[in-house]
Design a protein around this motif. Sequence first.
Motif, PDB file in Angstrom:
ATOM      1  N   GLN A 220      42.225  77.095  -2.133  1.00  0.00           N
ATOM      2  CA  GLN A 220      41.985  77.286  -0.652  1.00  0.00           C
ATOM      3  C   GLN A 220      40.494  77.103  -0.435  1.00  0.00           C
ATOM      4  O   GLN A 220      40.382  76.425   0.887  1.00  0.00           O
ATOM      5  CB  GLN A 220      42.805  78.477   0.030  1.00  0.00           C
ATOM      6  CG  GLN A 220      44.263  78.543  -0.186  1.00  0.00           C
ATOM      7  CD  GLN A 220      44.731  79.976   0.328  1.00  0.00           C
ATOM      8  OE1 GLN A 220      44.077  80.907  -0.031  1.00  0.00           O
ATOM      9  NE2 GLN A 220      45.981  79.987   0.688  1.00  0.00           N
ATOM     10  N   LEU A 221      39.811  77.839  -0.936  1.00  0.00           N
ATOM     11  CA  LEU A 221      38.326  77.755  -0.873  1.00  0.00           C
ATOM     12  C   LEU A 221      37.640  76.385  -0.927  1.00  0.00           C
ATOM     13  O   LEU A 221      37.063  75.950  -0.328  1.00  0.00           O
ATOM     14  CB  LEU A 221      37.609  78.513  -1.803  1.00  0.00           C
ATOM     15  CG  LEU A 221      36.224  78.843  -1.354  1.00  0.00           C
ATOM     16  CD1 LEU A 221      35.812  79.142  -0.251  1.00  0.00           C
ATOM     17  CD2 LEU A 221      35.770  79.967  -2.600  1.00  0.00           C
ATOM     18  N   MET A 222      38.127  75.684  -1.909  1.00  0.00           N
ATOM     19  CA  MET A 222      37.721  74.335  -2.625  1.00  0.00           C
ATOM     20  C   MET A 222      38.429  73.373  -1.339  1.00  0.00           C
ATOM     21  O   MET A 222      37.187  72.642  -0.718  1.00  0.00           O
ATOM     22  CB  MET A 222      38.223  73.968  -3.753  1.00  0.00           C
ATOM     23  CG  MET A 222      37.741  72.392  -4.232  1.00  0.00           C
ATOM     24  SD  MET A 222      38.474  72.096  -5.791  1.00  0.00           S
ATOM     25  CE  MET A 222      37.946  70.133  -5.898  1.00  0.00           C
ATOM     26  N   THR A 223      39.437  73.438  -0.791  1.00  0.00           N
ATOM     27  CA  THR A 223      39.965  72.512   0.369  1.00  0.00           C
ATOM     28  C   THR A 223      38.889  72.863   1.531  1.00  0.00           C
ATOM     29  O   THR A 223      38.716  72.005   2.232  1.00  0.00           O
ATOM     30  CB  THR A 223      41.461  72.831   0.336  1.00  0.00           C
ATOM     31  OG1 THR A 223      42.145  72.413  -0.815  1.00  0.00           O
ATOM     32  CG2 THR A 223      41.587  72.145   1.480  1.00  0.00           C
ATOM     33  N   ALA A 224      38.783  74.162   1.925  1.00  0.00           N
ATOM     34  CA  ALA A 224      37.910  74.548   2.908  1.00  0.00           C
ATOM     35  C   ALA A 224      36.430  74.172   2.870  1.00  0.00           C
ATOM     36  O   ALA A 224      36.047  73.228   3.958  1.00  0.00           O
ATOM     37  CB  ALA A 224      37.730  76.241   3.459  1.00  0.00           C
ATOM     38  N   PHE A 225      36.092  74.159   1.914  1.00  0.00           N
ATOM     39  CA  PHE A 225      34.714  73.452   1.744  1.00  0.00           C
ATOM     40  C   PHE A 225      34.548  72.125   1.713  1.00  0.00           C
ATOM     41  O   PHE A 225      33.647  71.379   2.463  1.00  0.00           O
ATOM     42  CB  PHE A 225      33.989  73.845   0.342  1.00  0.00           C
ATOM     43  CG  PHE A 225      32.949  75.254   0.253  1.00  0.00           C
ATOM     44  CD1 PHE A 225      32.059  75.400   1.108  1.00  0.00           C
ATOM     45  CD2 PHE A 225      33.568  76.218  -0.394  1.00  0.00           C
ATOM     46  CE1 PHE A 225      31.178  76.448   1.126  1.00  0.00           C
ATOM     47  CE2 PHE A 225      32.793  77.546  -0.397  1.00  0.00           C
ATOM     48  CZ  PHE A 225      31.566  77.711   0.241  1.00  0.00           C
ATOM     49  N   LEU A 226      35.564  71.352   1.206  1.00  0.00           N
ATOM     50  CA  LEU A 226      35.540  69.849   1.427  1.00  0.00           C
ATOM     51  C   LEU A 226      35.910  69.377   2.716  1.00  0.00           C
ATOM     52  O   LEU A 226      35.606  68.281   3.193  1.00  0.00           O
ATOM     53  CB  LEU A 226      36.323  69.171   0.265  1.00  0.00           C
ATOM     54  CG  LEU A 226      35.930  69.610  -1.125  1.00  0.00           C
ATOM     55  CD1 LEU A 226      36.974  69.096  -2.219  1.00  0.00           C
ATOM     56  CD2 LEU A 226      34.722  68.358  -1.341  1.00  0.00           C
ATOM     57  N   THR A 227      36.648  70.125   3.516  1.00  0.00           N
ATOM     58  CA  THR A 227      37.339  69.877   4.632  1.00  0.00           C
ATOM     59  C   THR A 227      36.931  70.223   6.255  1.00  0.00           C
ATOM     60  O   THR A 227      36.936  69.715   7.345  1.00  0.00           O
ATOM     61  CB  THR A 227      38.768  69.716   4.837  1.00  0.00           C
ATOM     62  OG1 THR A 227      39.148  71.044   4.754  1.00  0.00           O
ATOM     63  CG2 THR A 227      39.516  68.902   3.539  1.00  0.00           C
TER      64      THR A 227
END
Length: 338
Positions: free
Chosen positions: A124-131
């Motif tokens: 979730q954190l990776m997705t948030a940082f990328l999007t």
Amino acid sequence: MERYRETIKQLNAMVDDGVIPGMTYLIFDGAQEWTMSRGWAQLEPTREKLRPGMVYDLASLTKVVGTVPVVALLIQEGCLHLDDPVQRYLPEFSDPRPTIRNLLTHTSGIHGYIPHRDALTSDQLMTAFLTRQTVDSTLNRQIRYADVNYLYLGWIIERLCGCPVQDVITQRVLKPLRMTTATFHPDPVAAVPTEIQTGRGLIRGRVHDPKGNILGTRCGCAGLFASLSDLAIFGRQLIENHLGNLLNAELIDAMFVDQTKIPGFHSRSLGWKLLHDRADGHLLISHTGFTGTWLILDRQTDQGFIFLSNRVHPTADNQEYLNRRDRIYATYLREKNK
């Protein structure tokens, strides 16, 4: 008179005045060395003496000791180029403008608030940082130091190499340089504790950085632990031997030159902050870590200053350390030319 008398006096004063619990440092001029380990590894809940050879949470030194060398290796191998767009490797990121160079020099303009960040899972954190990040008007106009740049670099490394960034760092940097104590998974007994936090308690042998704690092996901005001896290997090999001949001369040179696209001189090379030598103005490289660490390296004169502390123990609310660090930097830069 000993060359670094005032620098060492100021270092000792930080321990004597209770600004930091303990410290381990090395100052070197070619073969000549000044080194010390003294003070406490832990103050609370019980006191524990600092032992030589203990490993410290390096915090953001992870960027320059681990992530930058891997990026340099990938550039050397032709897998990556400085002016490639980030989007080429991370297509989830919607802006085509920032480049690998922007990430390395903190000139990407990437920023954004992620609500409840510390409650997210790794995915979730990776997705948030990328999007959820945006690019503002500081792109190629201003240096704004931000961990997100090195999170992106870590994920680019992962996609190119097929395994998490911290595993790549271990295999391609730490092992070839024989940095035997450097690890992302230290024995807690051998690790110097950092902060005492509500929820996490005493943090010992686990990364202090909250993003690193969530992302684990997928974090390229923090997470590495090492002893003084291994940082000495890294520092000397970088300035004396092309990082153990892992890198070619061109890439080592690039670490000692302003790499931003901002007009005029600015203080960022490939990952490193640039400092001017007071004698003739040649450039040194330096980096700090939030937990109380720093590296200063001078390739031209074969000099270096490696400092390790746990200034965030028992609390990270420690402005006096930052004030003292700035003064010690200035004193060292003055005394190194005596």
